[in-house]
Design an enzyme around this catalytic site. Structure first.
Site, mmCIF file in Angstrom:
data_model
loop_
_atom_site.group_PDB
_atom_site.id
_atom_site.type_symbol
_atom_site.label_atom_id
_atom_site.label_comp_id
_atom_site.label_asym_id
_atom_site.label_seq_id
_atom_site.Cartn_x
_atom_site.Cartn_y
_atom_site.Cartn_z
ATOM 1 N N GLU A 1 14.402 12.281 19.832
ATOM 2 C CA GLU A 1 13.119 12.484 20.509
ATOM 3 C C GLU A 1 12.431 13.690 19.858
ATOM 4 O O GLU A 1 11.213 13.768 19.766
ATOM 5 C CB GLU A 1 13.375 12.753 21.996
ATOM 6 C CG GLU A 1 12.113 12.971 22.798
ATOM 7 C CD GLU A 1 12.398 13.148 24.281
ATOM 8 O OE1 GLU A 1 12.922 12.215 24.910
ATOM 9 O OE2 GLU A 1 12.075 14.237 24.798
ATOM 10 N N ARG B 1 8.137 8.074 26.670
ATOM 11 C CA ARG B 1 8.191 9.170 25.669
ATOM 12 C C ARG B 1 7.511 8.755 24.363
ATOM 13 O O ARG B 1 7.950 9.120 23.274
ATOM 14 C CB ARG B 1 9.635 9.602 25.380
ATOM 15 C CG ARG B 1 10.437 10.004 26.584
ATOM 16 C CD ARG B 1 9.955 11.322 27.201
ATOM 17 N NE ARG B 1 10.883 11.733 28.237
ATOM 18 C CZ ARG B 1 10.748 11.398 29.527
ATOM 19 N NH1 ARG B 1 9.709 10.686 29.925
ATOM 20 N NH2 ARG B 1 11.634 11.810 30.405
ATOM 21 N N SER C 1 15.896 17.465 25.564
ATOM 22 C CA SER C 1 16.654 16.248 25.211
ATOM 23 C C SER C 1 16.500 15.991 23.725
ATOM 24 O O SER C 1 15.372 15.837 23.240
ATOM 25 C CB SER C 1 16.109 15.045 25.970
ATOM 26 O OG SER C 1 16.118 15.300 27.344
HETATM 27 P P1 FAD Z 1 5.748 21.261 19.382
HETATM 28 O O1 FAD Z 1 7.239 21.308 19.331
HETATM 29 O O2 FAD Z 1 5.008 22.435 18.891
HETATM 30 O O3 FAD Z 1 5.240 19.971 18.593
HETATM 31 C C1 FAD Z 1 5.816 18.703 18.782
HETATM 32 C C2 FAD Z 1 5.099 17.718 17.860
HETATM 33 O O4 FAD Z 1 3.743 17.554 18.254
HETATM 34 C C3 FAD Z 1 5.058 18.179 16.404
HETATM 35 O O5 FAD Z 1 5.253 17.057 15.589
HETATM 36 C C4 FAD Z 1 3.654 18.748 16.233
HETATM 37 O O6 FAD Z 1 3.173 18.599 14.906
HETATM 38 C C5 FAD Z 1 2.847 17.897 17.184
HETATM 39 N N1 FAD Z 1 1.728 18.611 17.813
HETATM 40 C C6 FAD Z 1 1.757 19.785 18.491
HETATM 41 N N2 FAD Z 1 0.559 20.089 18.998
HETATM 42 C C7 FAD Z 1 -0.284 19.083 18.613
HETATM 43 C C8 FAD Z 1 -1.666 18.823 18.818
HETATM 44 N N3 FAD Z 1 -2.466 19.638 19.521
HETATM 45 N N4 FAD Z 1 -2.188 17.697 18.255
HETATM 46 C C9 FAD Z 1 -1.423 16.852 17.524
HETATM 47 N N5 FAD Z 1 -0.106 17.058 17.302
HETATM 48 C C10 FAD Z 1 0.461 18.151 17.855
HETATM 49 N N6 FAD Z 1 9.850 16.972 27.398
HETATM 50 C C11 FAD Z 1 9.608 16.067 28.382
HETATM 51 O O7 FAD Z 1 8.905 15.075 28.146
HETATM 52 N N7 FAD Z 1 10.136 16.221 29.619
HETATM 53 C C12 FAD Z 1 10.915 17.268 29.957
HETATM 54 O O8 FAD Z 1 11.360 17.385 31.088
HETATM 55 C C13 FAD Z 1 11.203 18.238 28.952
HETATM 56 N N8 FAD Z 1 11.989 19.286 29.221
HETATM 57 C C14 FAD Z 1 12.293 20.196 28.235
HETATM 58 C C15 FAD Z 1 13.122 21.274 28.542
HETATM 59 C C16 FAD Z 1 13.419 22.209 27.567
HETATM 60 C C17 FAD Z 1 14.335 23.355 27.906
HETATM 61 C C18 FAD Z 1 12.865 22.093 26.265
HETATM 62 C C19 FAD Z 1 13.145 23.125 25.221
HETATM 63 C C20 FAD Z 1 12.041 21.019 25.949
HETATM 64 C C21 FAD Z 1 11.742 20.052 26.935
HETATM 65 N N9 FAD Z 1 10.919 18.948 26.671
HETATM 66 C C22 FAD Z 1 10.631 18.036 27.657
HETATM 67 C C23 FAD Z 1 10.372 18.732 25.311
HETATM 68 C C24 FAD Z 1 9.061 19.510 25.028
HETATM 69 O O9 FAD Z 1 8.921 20.580 25.871
HETATM 70 C C25 FAD Z 1 7.841 18.611 25.152
HETATM 71 O O10 FAD Z 1 7.925 17.523 24.296
HETATM 72 C C26 FAD Z 1 6.546 19.371 24.861
HETATM 73 O O11 FAD Z 1 5.425 18.563 25.141
HETATM 74 C C27 FAD Z 1 6.454 19.848 23.411
HETATM 75 O O12 FAD Z 1 5.325 20.694 23.300
HETATM 76 P P2 FAD Z 1 5.162 21.777 22.160
HETATM 77 O O13 FAD Z 1 3.766 22.303 22.274
HETATM 78 O O14 FAD Z 1 6.248 22.770 22.220
HETATM 79 O O15 FAD Z 1 5.314 20.859 20.866
HETATM 80 P P1 NAP Z 2 19.329 13.322 35.152
HETATM 81 O O1 NAP Z 2 18.565 13.522 36.406
HETATM 82 O O2 NAP Z 2 20.744 13.799 35.059
HETATM 83 O O3 NAP Z 2 19.290 11.782 34.753
HETATM 84 C C1 NAP Z 2 19.952 11.317 33.579
HETATM 85 C C2 NAP Z 2 19.117 10.238 32.965
HETATM 86 O O4 NAP Z 2 19.093 9.123 33.838
HETATM 87 C C3 NAP Z 2 17.704 10.698 32.741
HETATM 88 O O5 NAP Z 2 17.482 10.685 31.381
HETATM 89 C C4 NAP Z 2 16.842 9.739 33.523
HETATM 90 O O6 NAP Z 2 15.850 9.102 32.743
HETATM 91 C C5 NAP Z 2 17.772 8.682 34.064
HETATM 92 N N1 NAP Z 2 17.504 8.568 35.524
HETATM 93 C C6 NAP Z 2 18.079 9.282 36.507
HETATM 94 N N2 NAP Z 2 17.628 8.872 37.715
HETATM 95 C C7 NAP Z 2 16.737 7.902 37.479
HETATM 96 C C8 NAP Z 2 15.928 7.085 38.311
HETATM 97 N N3 NAP Z 2 15.954 7.199 39.638
HETATM 98 N N4 NAP Z 2 15.111 6.182 37.720
HETATM 99 C C9 NAP Z 2 15.084 6.076 36.389
HETATM 100 N N5 NAP Z 2 15.816 6.818 35.546
HETATM 101 C C10 NAP Z 2 16.644 7.711 36.077
HETATM 102 O O7 NAP Z 2 18.512 13.961 33.920
HETATM 103 P P2 NAP Z 2 18.316 15.465 33.485
HETATM 104 O O8 NAP Z 2 18.779 15.614 32.104
HETATM 105 O O9 NAP Z 2 18.812 16.406 34.530
HETATM 106 O O10 NAP Z 2 16.739 15.572 33.433
HETATM 107 C C11 NAP Z 2 15.977 15.479 34.609
HETATM 108 C C12 NAP Z 2 14.587 15.014 34.277
HETATM 109 O O11 NAP Z 2 13.958 15.933 33.381
HETATM 110 C C13 NAP Z 2 14.563 13.663 33.581
HETATM 111 O O12 NAP Z 2 13.437 12.961 34.003
HETATM 112 C C14 NAP Z 2 14.450 14.009 32.117
HETATM 113 O O13 NAP Z 2 13.761 13.023 31.382
HETATM 114 C C15 NAP Z 2 13.631 15.305 32.162
HETATM 115 N N6 NAP Z 2 14.010 16.166 31.040
HETATM 116 C C16 NAP Z 2 13.508 15.836 29.818
HETATM 117 C C17 NAP Z 2 13.802 16.625 28.724
HETATM 118 C C18 NAP Z 2 13.214 16.301 27.387
HETATM 119 O O14 NAP Z 2 13.301 17.114 26.491
HETATM 120 N N7 NAP Z 2 12.612 15.153 27.213
HETATM 121 C C19 NAP Z 2 14.606 17.741 28.857
HETATM 122 C C20 NAP Z 2 15.115 18.018 30.102
HETATM 123 C C21 NAP Z 2 14.806 17.231 31.214
HETATM 124 P P3 NAP Z 2 14.418 9.784 32.404
HETATM 125 O O15 NAP Z 2 14.718 10.745 31.321
HETATM 126 O O16 NAP Z 2 13.640 8.618 31.978
HETATM 127 O O17 NAP Z 2 13.872 10.425 33.625
#
Ligand code: FAD
Ligand code: NAP
Length: 336
Positions: A332, A161, A236
Site C-alpha cells: 500500500e 485504498r 499498513s
Molecule cells: P505522502 O507519503 O507524502 O505521499 C504519498 C503519495 O502521494 C506519494 O506517492 C506522493 O507523491 C503522493 N502525493 C502526496 N501529496 C500529493 C498531492 N498533493 N498530489 C498528488 N500526489 C501527492 N492510511 C489510511 O488510509 N488509513 C489509516 O488508518 C492510516 N493510518 C496510518 C497510521 C500510521 C501510524 C501511519 C504512519 C500511516 C497511516 N496511514 C493510513 C497511511 C497514510 O497516513 C495515508 O496514506 C496518508 O494519506 C498519506 O499522506 P501523506 O501526505 O503523508 O503522503
Molecule cells: P483491525 O481492527 O485489527 O482489523 C484488521 C483488518 O480486518 C482491518 O484491515 C480491517 O479492514 C478488517 N476489518 C476488521 N473489522 C472489519 C469490519 N467490521 N468490516 C470490514 N473489515 C473489517 O485493524 P487495525 O490494524 O487495528 O486498523 C484499524 C483501522 O485503521 C482499519 O480500518 C485500518 O484500515 C485502519 N488503519 C489503516 C492504516 C493504513 O496505513 N492504511 C494503518 C493503521 C490503521 P480495513 O482495513 O478495510 O478497515
C-alpha cells in the site's frame, strides 16, 4: 528556494536516511504552476507528509513539498457544510477543526497522519469510514499543462485504498485542494466497526457525540499502532487482499480460522495482518527492520534500518505469504 542535497530523514515517517538531489517547498497554486512550467525536463517527486512512502534510495531530480494551507467554509445550509481545505493542511488538524466546529463525518478518521492533498490518493479509510463518504470534489493541477482541473467523486474512481490518482492518472496531477461535505446536525455515526462500541460503553457513553467517537478511535489506535515519532513506520505496509469467495472457501479448508469480510460485490477481503502473522512474521526483526509486535501489517524501523532493508523484509514477507497461501500481498506504501 531550491535546496541541493537535502536530507529527507525528517520528511518520511519511516525515518530512513535518504537525500533529495534538490528540494523545494511550494506554498501556493500560482507558484506551483510556475514551477512545473519552468521545470519541464526534470524529474519531480511530489511529497506530502511522507507517511505513505518508503525511500529505498536517494532521490534524483527535485522533491517538491506541498505546503498550500487554508481551511474555508464555501457552502452552508442548516444541515450541511462544504469545507474547502488546501492540500498542505495536516489531515488530523482538519479532523480536530471539524470536531471543534461540530462538523460530522470524519471522526472515525482521527489520528491518520499525512496531508489533505494526499487523502484522495488512496481514499484513506479506517474504522468503517472512507474519505469517499464525505468527499465532494477536488481541484488538481495537470502536471503537463499546468491547468487546474475539477474532479467530482465519480471522476476520482475511488475504490478500496484506491483512486484514479493511484491508477490511470498516477504522477499526472498534483492535488491542490479538497472539498468535504460534512453534517452540522443529525450526524450519521459509524459505531459498528471493531471495538468502538465497547470502548464507548466502558466509558459509560450511550449517546455518543462525534467527539466521543473520535476519542474512542484515538484510544484504540494508540493502544495498538506505533507512533511514528517514537518508532518509524508508514502504517499498513500492504493492502488487504480481495479474493473471490471460491478462493476464500478453498483456503478455509486448510485454514478454518481465516477471517473474511464480504466486500458487497461477491468478493472477500482478507486481513493481510492475519496472513503475515500466520506466516510467522509478527514481531520478527532483522537488524533494525521489523514487523510490529502488536500489528503484523505495520513494518517498523527500530532506528538505523535503511529503506532497502525494510523493502527486502517486505519482499521476504510477500514470498512467504505467497508460498503458504497462494496470495501475493501488494504494497500500500509507495516505494521509491
Ligand atoms: P505522502 O507519503 O507524502 O505521499 C504519498 C503519495 O502521494 C506519494 O506517492 C506522493 O507523491 C503522493 N502525493 C502526496 N501529496 C500529493 C498531492 N498533493 N498530489 C498528488 N500526489 C501527492 N492510511 C489510511 O488510509 N488509513 C489509516 O488508518 C492510516 N493510518 C496510518 C497510521 C500510521 C501510524 C501511519 C504512519 C500511516 C497511516 N496511514 C493510513 C497511511 C497514510 O497516513 C495515508 O496514506 C496518508 O494519506 C498519506 O499522506 P501523506 O501526505 O503523508 O503522503
Ligand atoms: P483491525 O481492527 O485489527 O482489523 C484488521 C483488518 O480486518 C482491518 O484491515 C480491517 O479492514 C478488517 N476489518 C476488521 N473489522 C472489519 C469490519 N467490521 N468490516 C470490514 N473489515 C473489517 O485493524 P487495525 O490494524 O487495528 O486498523 C484499524 C483501522 O485503521 C482499519 O480500518 C485500518 O484500515 C485502519 N488503519 C489503516 C492504516 C493504513 O496505513 N492504511 C494503518 C493503521 C490503521 P480495513 O482495513 O478495510 O478497515
Amino acid at each position: 528556494m531550491i535546496q541541493p542535497n537535502k536530507s529527507l530523514q525528517a520528511y518520511n515517517t519511516f525515518g530512513v536516511a535518504s537525500t533529495a538531489e534538490f528540494f523545494v517547498e511550494i506554498f501556493d497554486r500560482v507558484e506551483l504552476a510556475a514551477f512545473f512550467k519552468a521545470h519541464t525536463t526534470e524529474q519531480i517527486t511530489v511529497l506530502g507528509g511522507g507517511s505513505n512512502i518508503l525511500l529505498t534510495q536517494n532521490l534524483s531530480g527535485i522533491v517538491l513539498k506541498i505546503s498550500l494551507t487554508g481551511i474555508e467554509v464555501v457552502e452552508e445550509s442548516p444541515q450541511e457544510v462544504i469545507l474547502e481545505v488546501q492540500a498542505g493542511e495536516s489531515w488530523n488538524d482538519v479532523v480536530s477543526y471539524c470536531l471543534d466546529q461540530d462538523y460530522g463525518g470524519i471522526e472515525n478518521l482521527a489520528l491518520i497522519p499525512g496531508q489533505m492533498g494526499t487523502a484522495p490518493m488512496q481514499n484513506i479509510g479506517a474504522y468503517g469510514v472512507e474519505l469517499k463518504d464525505v468527499f465532494d470534489s477536488c481541484v488538481a493541477m495537470n502536471r503537463e499543462t499546468q491547468e487546474f482541473e475539477y474532479f467530482d467523486r465519480e471522476a476520482c474512481a475511488f475504490g478500496y485504498r484506491e483512486s484514479v490518482f493511484k491508477q490511470k492518472l498516477k504522477n499526472k496531477y498534483v492535488i491542490c485542494s479538497v472539498r468535504l461535505r460534512l453534517t452540522k446536525t443529525n450526524h450519521r455515526l459509524t459505531l459498528d466497526y471493531g471495538s468502538i462500541k465497547d470502548v464507548l460503553s466502558q466509558s459509560g457513553i450511550d449517546n455518543p457525540s462525534i467527539r466521543d467517537v473520535a476519542a474512542a478511535v484515538i484510544s484504540i489506535r494508540q493502544s495498538k499502532l506505533p507512533d511514528p515519532k517514537i518508532l518509524g513506520n508508514s502504517g499498513s505496509f500492504f493492502k488487504n487482499p480481495i479474493i473471490t469467495k471460491k478462493t476464500a472457501d478453498q483456503l478455509k479448508v486448510n485454514y478454518p480460522q481465516l477471517p473474511t469480510y464480504d466486500t458487497g460485490d461477491g468478493q472477500q477481503k482478507i486481513p493481510a495482518a492475519w496472513l503475515i502473522e500466520t506466516a510467522g512474521y509478527k514481531g520478527f526483526r532483522q537488524g533494525d527492520a521489523g514487523v510490529h509486535k502488536h500489528q503484523a501489517l505495520v513494518l517498523v524501523n527500530y532506528g538505523q534500518a535503511t529503506g532497502a532493508e525494510i523493502w527486502r523484509l517486505a519482499q521476504s514477507i510477500q514470498d512467504k505469504v505467497e508460498k503458504e497461501f497462494g496470495i501475493r500481498l501488494m504494497p500500500e506504501v509507495n516505494i521509491y
